[in-house]
Design an enzyme around this catalytic site. Structure first.
Site, PDB file in Angstrom:
ATOM      1  CB  THR A  42      -8.864   8.954  13.338  1.00 19.90           C
ATOM      2  OG1 THR A  42     -10.285   9.063  13.338  1.00 19.90           O
ATOM      3  CG2 THR A  42      -8.481   7.509  13.542  1.00 19.90           C
ATOM      4  CE  LYS A  56      -5.958   2.603  11.370  1.00 16.68           C
ATOM      5  NZ  LYS A  56      -4.986   1.595  10.891  1.00 16.68           N
ATOM      6  CB  SER A 105      -5.218   7.224  12.482  1.00 18.94           C
ATOM      7  OG  SER A 105      -5.846   8.425  12.091  1.00 18.94           O
ATOM      8  CE  LYS A 137      -5.742   4.600   2.481  1.00 14.76           C
ATOM      9  NZ  LYS A 137      -4.465   5.176   2.125  1.00 14.76           N
ATOM     10  N   GLY A 151       0.816  -1.216   0.000  1.00 12.85           N
ATOM     11  CA  GLY A 151       0.000   0.000   0.000  1.00 12.85           C
ATOM     12  C   GLY A 151       0.848   1.263   0.000  1.00 12.85           C
ATOM     13  CG  LEU A 164      -6.772  18.967   0.514  1.00 16.45           C
ATOM     14  CD1 LEU A 164      -7.990  19.543  -0.193  1.00 16.45           C
ATOM     15  CD2 LEU A 164      -6.281  19.932   1.583  1.00 16.45           C
ATOM     16  NE  ARG A 212     -14.388  15.315   4.929  1.00 12.05           N
ATOM     17  CZ  ARG A 212     -13.174  14.910   4.556  1.00 12.05           C
ATOM     18  NH1 ARG A 212     -13.011  14.353   3.368  1.00 12.05           N
ATOM     19  NH2 ARG A 212     -12.141  15.078   5.340  1.00 12.05           N
ATOM     20  CG  ASN A 271     -12.670   8.947   0.521  1.00 12.12           C
ATOM     21  OD1 ASN A 271     -13.751   9.218  -0.007  1.00 12.12           O
ATOM     22  ND2 ASN A 271     -12.231   7.706   0.668  1.00 12.12           N
ATOM     23  CE1 TYR A 293      -8.757   4.150   9.448  1.00 10.48           C
ATOM     24  CE2 TYR A 293      -9.383   6.363  10.142  1.00 10.48           C
ATOM     25  CZ  TYR A 293      -8.416   5.460   9.773  1.00 10.48           C
ATOM     26  OH  TYR A 293      -7.107   5.860   9.724  1.00 10.48           O
TER      27      TYR A 293
END
Ligand code: UD1
Length: 340
Positions: free
Chosen positions: A130, A156, A128, A88, A14, A203, A295, A201, A152
């Site tokens: 996140t 994590k 992450s 992800k 990846g 930027l 968003r 998804n 998601y």
């Protein structure tokens, strides 16, 4: 051979895994890829061979295949596993939570099971930012409370907790959790980079596709945030710096250090419009945009306090936003359709 420890990279074909593969070889390790190519393409392997000048060790298969992973660890005398493999896409995880629980949590469980039946107890995990959910302030330090805003992110967080439980059960486990901020950019050769399936998804790949003419304009999701120009601020980190963070994490653990969880960011935030301008500068192409509604789930600002990684791993990010855009552009313009 013995002075070149073998490192198993789950999901190593990846975006982040492939850049880390190159960095590990340059640092004197022997990386071995395990990938099921569910979100990557086998064409990356030939590119890796061109960059490194050596055959690429790769096993096609799933991290959920316990026997396969056990066999790889035994056969290659794996010293450390880096666990990249995982889905992800935030939006997809909201629509299909079970897919994320099964793959991300099931994959981690299977990997831990496989490792437990071998002598390998050293693991670096792709976490992450996140896991900080909607942070109360910036910059974010590692002791901020963790939470999740989508399945998601939840996976994590739970994976981090699984590692903590393994360490409690058996102190022989040593784990390095890397909490990535916003990885962007590409290898300076332009041979490997991010190759999203379908509309991006995130930027930077979206901006790159607008600059190369694949998409007409960028939607800027909100310009009324409490930030200097009203657009969202993030901590973009060059994937080459991120790859080096993995090398530092492996070296630190193999030298006998304690387990750690660190932010992997630059410590500096950039707005959406700053990214657009930097990309236009780097590419010499216009990036038309329009302001769109916010968003769902986005936060105004998210950037790291990156000092702990420097203290524990001796690592810090070196590359600028301009470098990130230049390398991203080289990859995108040389490979408008990604790996084909
Ligand atoms: C997103 C995920 C995060 C994940 C990370 C992985 C969400 C809500 N968050 O982070 O959980 O760990 O990717 O890389 O999806 N933007 C636009 N137009 C676009 C795309 C993005 O204006 O077409 C803006 C966003 O509003 C944000 C910034 O660009 O302000 C960065 O967005 P993105 O690249 O998706 O990253 P995150 O939202 O930080």
């Amino acid at each position: 051979m013995t002075n070149k420890p073998s490192i198993l990279l789950t999901g190593g074909a990846g975006y982040i895994g492939s850049h880390t593969f190159v960095a590990l070889i340059e640092a004197g390790f022997t990386p071995i890829i395990l990938d099921d190519f569910s979100n990557s393409k086998p064409a990356v392997l030939e590119r890796l061979q061109r960059i490194t000048g050596q055959p690429v060790k790769c096993q096609q298969g799933s991290v959920a295949d316990v026997e396969l992973v056990q066999g790889l660890i035994h056969r290659h005398q794996i010293a450390t596993v880096i666990h990249f493999a995982g889905f992800k896409a935030v939006g997809e995880s909201v629509a299909q939570p079970l897919k994320y629980f099964e793959n991300n949590l099931g994959g981690m469980m299977a990997l831990l099971n496989a490792m437990q039946s071998t002598t390998c107890r050293t693991l670096v995990f792709s976490s992450s930012a996140t896991v900080y959910g909607d942070p109360a302030s910036v910059p974010i330090t590692e002791d901020f409370p963790r939470s999740h805003t989508n399945p998601y992110g939840h996976t994590k967080l739970v994976c981090e907790d699984m590692l903590a439980a393994m360490r409690v059960a058996n102190p022989a486990w040593r784990t390095g959790v890397l909490r990535y901020f916003n990885p962007v950019g590409a290898h300076p050769s332009g041979l490997i980079g991010e190759d999203p399936a379908g509309p991006p998804n995130n930027l930077m790949p979206y901006v790159a596709q607008v600059a190369v003419g694949k998409r007409p304009f960028l939607n800027v999701y909100g310009n009324d945030y409490a930030t200097p120009d009203g657009t969202g601020v993030r901590d973009y980190i060059h994937v080459q710096d991120l790859a080096q963070a993995h090398v530092a994490a492996v070296q630190t653990l193999l030298h006998g250090a304690d387990s750690f969880a660190v932010n992997v960011g630059t410590g500096q935030g950039h707005s959406v419009l700053e990214v657009v301008r930097a990309f236009e500068q780097a590419s010499g192409k216009p990036v038309p945009y329009q302001i769109a509604p916010r968003r769902a789930g986005d936060v105004a600002q998210c950037y790291a306090d990156a000092t702990l990684a420097q203290d524990l791993l001796g690592w810090r990010a070196k590359q600028t936003l301009a470098n990130m855009c230049e390398d991203s552009w080289r990859w995108q313009s040389n490979n408008p359709d990604g790996f084909v």
